[in-house]
Motif scaffolding. Structure first.
Motif, PDB file in Angstrom:
ATOM      1  N   PHE A 184       0.854  -1.197   0.000  1.00 33.93           N
ATOM      2  CA  PHE A 184       0.000   0.000   0.000  1.00 33.93           C
ATOM      3  C   PHE A 184       0.888   1.243   0.000  1.00 33.93           C
ATOM      4  CE2 PHE A 184      -2.628  -3.299   1.933  1.00 33.93           C
ATOM      5  CZ  PHE A 184      -3.764  -3.209   1.124  1.00 33.93           C
ATOM      6  N   SER A 185       1.553   1.439  -1.104  1.00 34.83           N
ATOM      7  CA  SER A 185       2.459   2.576  -1.271  1.00 34.83           C
ATOM      8  C   SER A 185       2.217   3.177  -2.649  1.00 34.83           C
ATOM      9  CB  SER A 185       3.912   2.124  -1.123  1.00 34.83           C
ATOM     10  OG  SER A 185       4.235   1.176  -2.123  1.00 34.83           O
ATOM     11  N   LEU A 186       3.058   4.151  -3.013  1.00 35.03           N
ATOM     12  CA  LEU A 186       2.930   4.746  -4.344  1.00 35.03           C
ATOM     13  C   LEU A 186       3.171   3.712  -5.434  1.00 35.03           C
ATOM     14  CD1 LEU A 186       4.695   8.212  -3.834  1.00 35.03           C
ATOM     15  CD2 LEU A 186       2.245   7.721  -4.027  1.00 35.03           C
ATOM     16  N   MET A 187       4.109   2.804  -5.187  1.00 31.97           N
ATOM     17  CA  MET A 187       4.335   1.752  -6.176  1.00 31.97           C
ATOM     18  C   MET A 187       3.115   0.853  -6.306  1.00 31.97           C
ATOM     19  SD  MET A 187       7.431  -1.031  -6.339  1.00 31.97           S
ATOM     20  CE  MET A 187       7.574  -2.123  -7.764  1.00 31.97           C
ATOM     21  N   GLY A 188       2.488   0.522  -5.188  1.00 32.84           N
ATOM     22  CA  GLY A 188       1.269  -0.271  -5.246  1.00 32.84           C
ATOM     23  C   GLY A 188       0.161   0.443  -6.004  1.00 32.84           C
ATOM     24  N   LEU A 189       0.036   1.743  -5.793  1.00 34.81           N
ATOM     25  CA  LEU A 189      -0.959   2.519  -6.528  1.00 34.81           C
ATOM     26  C   LEU A 189      -0.662   2.518  -8.018  1.00 34.81           C
ATOM     27  CD1 LEU A 189      -3.406   4.419  -6.516  1.00 34.81           C
ATOM     28  CD2 LEU A 189      -1.821   6.321  -6.100  1.00 34.81           C
ATOM     29  N   ALA A 190       0.621   2.619  -8.370  1.00 33.04           N
ATOM     30  CA  ALA A 190       1.003   2.571  -9.783  1.00 33.04           C
ATOM     31  C   ALA A 190       0.673   1.210 -10.391  1.00 33.04           C
ATOM     32  CB  ALA A 190       2.493   2.873  -9.929  1.00 33.04           C
ATOM     33  N   ILE A 191       0.875   0.135  -9.624  1.00 27.33           N
ATOM     34  CA  ILE A 191       0.538  -1.198 -10.125  1.00 27.33           C
ATOM     35  C   ILE A 191      -0.959  -1.318 -10.359  1.00 27.33           C
ATOM     36  CG2 ILE A 191       0.448  -3.630  -9.463  1.00 27.33           C
ATOM     37  CD1 ILE A 191       3.164  -2.820 -10.405  1.00 27.33           C
ATOM     38  N   VAL A 192      -1.771  -0.759  -9.465  1.00 26.77           N
ATOM     39  CA  VAL A 192      -3.229  -0.800  -9.633  1.00 26.77           C
ATOM     40  C   VAL A 192      -3.637  -0.059 -10.902  1.00 26.77           C
ATOM     41  CG1 VAL A 192      -5.409  -0.043  -8.639  1.00 26.77           C
ATOM     42  CG2 VAL A 192      -3.706  -1.128  -7.191  1.00 26.77           C
ATOM     43  N   VAL A 193      -3.042   1.113 -11.136  1.00 24.40           N
ATOM     44  CA  VAL A 193      -3.382   1.891 -12.332  1.00 24.40           C
ATOM     45  C   VAL A 193      -2.973   1.136 -13.602  1.00 24.40           C
ATOM     46  CG1 VAL A 193      -2.902   4.032 -13.575  1.00 24.40           C
ATOM     47  CG2 VAL A 193      -3.273   4.078 -11.098  1.00 24.40           C
ATOM     48  N   VAL A 194      -1.753   0.577 -13.597  1.00 22.85           N
ATOM     49  CA  VAL A 194      -1.282  -0.176 -14.768  1.00 22.85           C
ATOM     50  C   VAL A 194      -2.159  -1.404 -15.010  1.00 22.85           C
ATOM     51  CG1 VAL A 194       0.633  -1.571 -15.643  1.00 22.85           C
ATOM     52  CG2 VAL A 194       1.085   0.639 -14.597  1.00 22.85           C
ATOM     53  N   THR A 195      -2.552  -2.075 -13.947  1.00 16.08           N
ATOM     54  CA  THR A 195      -3.401  -3.256 -14.092  1.00 16.08           C
ATOM     55  C   THR A 195      -4.760  -2.896 -14.670  1.00 16.08           C
ATOM     56  OG1 THR A 195      -2.288  -4.287 -12.208  1.00 16.08           O
ATOM     57  CG2 THR A 195      -4.416  -5.195 -12.855  1.00 16.08           C
ATOM     58  N   ALA A 196      -5.363  -1.809 -14.175  1.00 15.78           N
ATOM     59  CA  ALA A 196      -6.672  -1.388 -14.683  1.00 15.78           C
ATOM     60  C   ALA A 196      -6.601  -0.998 -16.156  1.00 15.78           C
ATOM     61  CB  ALA A 196      -7.201  -0.223 -13.845  1.00 15.78           C
ATOM     62  N   LEU A 197      -5.568  -0.235 -16.527  1.00 19.15           N
ATOM     63  CA  LEU A 197      -5.422   0.157 -17.928  1.00 19.15           C
ATOM     64  C   LEU A 197      -5.154  -1.062 -18.811  1.00 19.15           C
ATOM     65  CD1 LEU A 197      -3.271   3.414 -17.550  1.00 19.15           C
ATOM     66  CD2 LEU A 197      -5.730   3.216 -18.012  1.00 19.15           C
ATOM     67  N   THR A 198      -4.373  -1.998 -18.313  1.00 18.33           N
ATOM     68  CA  THR A 198      -4.098  -3.208 -19.084  1.00 18.33           C
ATOM     69  C   THR A 198      -5.368  -4.013 -19.305  1.00 18.33           C
ATOM     70  OG1 THR A 198      -1.861  -3.302 -18.177  1.00 18.33           O
ATOM     71  CG2 THR A 198      -2.734  -5.325 -19.147  1.00 18.33           C
ATOM     72  N   PHE A 199      -6.169  -4.153 -18.257  1.00 21.14           N
ATOM     73  CA  PHE A 199      -7.411  -4.920 -18.380  1.00 21.14           C
ATOM     74  C   PHE A 199      -8.368  -4.268 -19.367  1.00 21.14           C
ATOM     75  CE2 PHE A 199     -11.806  -5.626 -16.906  1.00 21.14           C
ATOM     76  CZ  PHE A 199     -11.880  -6.996 -17.099  1.00 21.14           C
ATOM     77  N   LEU A 200      -8.549  -2.959 -19.252  1.00 24.84           N
ATOM     78  CA  LEU A 200      -9.467  -2.267 -20.166  1.00 24.84           C
ATOM     79  C   LEU A 200      -8.972  -2.321 -21.604  1.00 24.84           C
ATOM     80  CD1 LEU A 200     -10.337   0.873 -17.980  1.00 24.84           C
ATOM     81  CD2 LEU A 200     -11.748  -1.159 -18.396  1.00 24.84           C
ATOM     82  N   GLY A 201      -7.667  -2.150 -21.790  1.00 24.39           N
ATOM     83  CA  GLY A 201      -7.130  -2.204 -23.148  1.00 24.39           C
ATOM     84  C   GLY A 201      -7.231  -3.579 -23.775  1.00 24.39           C
ATOM     85  N   LEU A 202      -6.914  -4.614 -23.022  1.00 23.30           N
ATOM     86  CA  LEU A 202      -6.991  -5.972 -23.573  1.00 23.30           C
ATOM     87  C   LEU A 202      -8.433  -6.393 -23.824  1.00 23.30           C
ATOM     88  CD1 LEU A 202      -4.228  -7.798 -21.483  1.00 23.30           C
ATOM     89  CD2 LEU A 202      -4.087  -6.885 -23.798  1.00 23.30           C
ATOM     90  N   ARG A 203      -9.356  -5.992 -22.946  1.00 26.11           N
ATOM     91  CA  ARG A 203     -10.764  -6.313 -23.176  1.00 26.11           C
ATOM     92  C   ARG A 203     -11.302  -5.600 -24.407  1.00 26.11           C
ATOM     93  NH1 ARG A 203     -13.397 -10.455 -21.184  1.00 26.11           N
ATOM     94  NH2 ARG A 203     -15.311  -9.242 -21.024  1.00 26.11           N
ATOM     95  N   HIS A 204     -10.732  -4.461 -24.712  1.00 20.81           N
ATOM     96  CA  HIS A 204     -11.150  -3.739 -25.920  1.00 20.81           C
ATOM     97  C   HIS A 204     -10.578  -4.391 -27.186  1.00 20.81           C
ATOM     98  CE1 HIS A 204     -12.344  -0.375 -28.453  1.00 20.81           C
ATOM     99  NE2 HIS A 204     -11.093  -0.296 -28.900  1.00 20.81           N
ATOM    100  N   ILE A 205      -9.368  -4.921 -27.080  1.00 15.43           N
ATOM    101  CA  ILE A 205      -8.718  -5.527 -28.243  1.00 15.43           C
ATOM    102  C   ILE A 205      -9.183  -6.963 -28.478  1.00 15.43           C
ATOM    103  CG2 ILE A 205      -6.468  -6.146 -29.229  1.00 15.43           C
ATOM    104  CD1 ILE A 205      -5.235  -3.923 -27.600  1.00 15.43           C
ATOM    105  N   ALA A 206      -9.597  -7.658 -27.429  1.00 16.64           N
ATOM    106  CA  ALA A 206      -9.902  -9.086 -27.530  1.00 16.64           C
ATOM    107  C   ALA A 206     -10.966  -9.415 -28.574  1.00 16.64           C
ATOM    108  CB  ALA A 206     -10.308  -9.624 -26.162  1.00 16.64           C
ATOM    109  N   PRO A 207     -12.112  -8.705 -28.648  1.00 17.06           N
ATOM    110  CA  PRO A 207     -13.090  -9.051 -29.701  1.00 17.06           C
ATOM    111  C   PRO A 207     -12.534  -8.863 -31.103  1.00 17.06           C
ATOM    112  CG  PRO A 207     -14.103  -7.707 -27.999  1.00 17.06           C
ATOM    113  CD  PRO A 207     -12.630  -7.664 -27.739  1.00 17.06           C
ATOM    114  N   THR A 208     -11.695  -7.851 -31.297  1.00 12.27           N
ATOM    115  CA  THR A 208     -11.094  -7.645 -32.615  1.00 12.27           C
ATOM    116  C   THR A 208     -10.156  -8.787 -32.976  1.00 12.27           C
ATOM    117  OG1 THR A 208     -11.174  -5.265 -32.185  1.00 12.27           O
ATOM    118  CG2 THR A 208      -9.803  -6.006 -34.020  1.00 12.27           C
TER     119      THR A 208
END
Length: 240
Positions: free
Chosen positions: A157-181
């Motif tokens: 629960f630090s700044l690095m943890g917050l950065a990991i959460v942001v990267v994970t969320a962006l990765t999930f949204l991006g891959l879910r957008h690309i997956a149907p294509t």
């Protein structure tokens, strides 16, 4: 009456003894003797994570088979962890530390397996890997700091943890957008796990091939050459 000031005498801290040449040579020989075992430990890390990465991706195709492969990968990874972190450790580890290392190493092996397997097979199974990759990022991050850090939750629960959460969320949204294509553009598993149905593919080609052969082969029966003649009669009218 004058009094001379008294100075408190302080003894300097003892200087640590410098290692002798014999001690240095002994440590060097020990490290050299342990080097092959450390190699086996690192091989176990990567082989175990590789087995898990393939198993978590392909598990729906053959659950029993890939569950066995995943279990084998976890076992190999744990043996490597015991060798590197416990057997080859310079200090004897308490039981609580051993249990924490084994538990977090299991988590770490699955996190790394999800991450590497999802990245490797995203073009084949985009919908499934779009979930495995973000989950692998979070699981491997949490497991690593639970295993290595002295104050793990403070690091998580630090700044690095917050950065990991942001990267994970962006990765999930991006891959879910690309997956149907990816799925519509011909994505799909290309391994030889699917058995072709009867009558399709090679069977149909074989049927066409036999039709062509039958149509081009010359007739060999006498009746086909002389259709007007009755069977069993020669040109001279005698019956055989």
């Amino acid at each position: 009456m004058s009094s001379s000031p008294s100075f408190a005498t302080t003894t300097p801290p003892p200087t640590p003894a410098q290692p002798t040449r014999s001690q240095l040579r002994s440590d060097s020989r020990r490290e050299s003797a342990l080097l092959p075992w450390r190699y086996l430990g690192y091989v176990g890390y990567y082989v175990g994570a590789g087995l898990i990465s393939g198993a978590v991706v392909h598990h729906p195709m053959a659950p029993a088979r890939y569950s066995l492969i995943a279990g084998s990968g976890v076992l190999v990874f744990l043996l490597a962890t015991v060798l590197n972190d416990l057997v080859l450790a310079k200090e004897r580890q308490p039981l609580s530390r051993i249990l924490r290392v084994l538990g977090t190493s299991t988590m770490l092996s699955f996190g790394l397996g999800m991450l590497s397997g999802g990245m490797q097979h995203f073009a084949d199974l985009p919908e499934r890997c779009a979930v495995l990759i973000p989950l692998g990022i979070v699981l491997s991050f949490v497991a690593f700091f639970l295993k290595e850090a002295k104050r793990p939750w403070r690091r998580i629960f630090s700044l690095m943890g917050l950065a990991i959460v942001v990267v994970t969320a962006l990765t999930f949204l991006g891959l879910r957008h690309i997956a149907p294509t990816m799925a519509q553009s011909g994505g799909g598993h290309s391994h030889s796990d699917v058995v072709p149905e009867k009558g399709s593919g090679e069977g149909q080609e074989g049927g066409h091939g036999s039709d062509t052969t039958n149509s081009t082969s010359p007739p060999t029966s006498p009746d086909a050459i002389h259709p007007g003649k009755e069977p069993g009669h020669d040109d001279d009218g005698h019956q055989h």
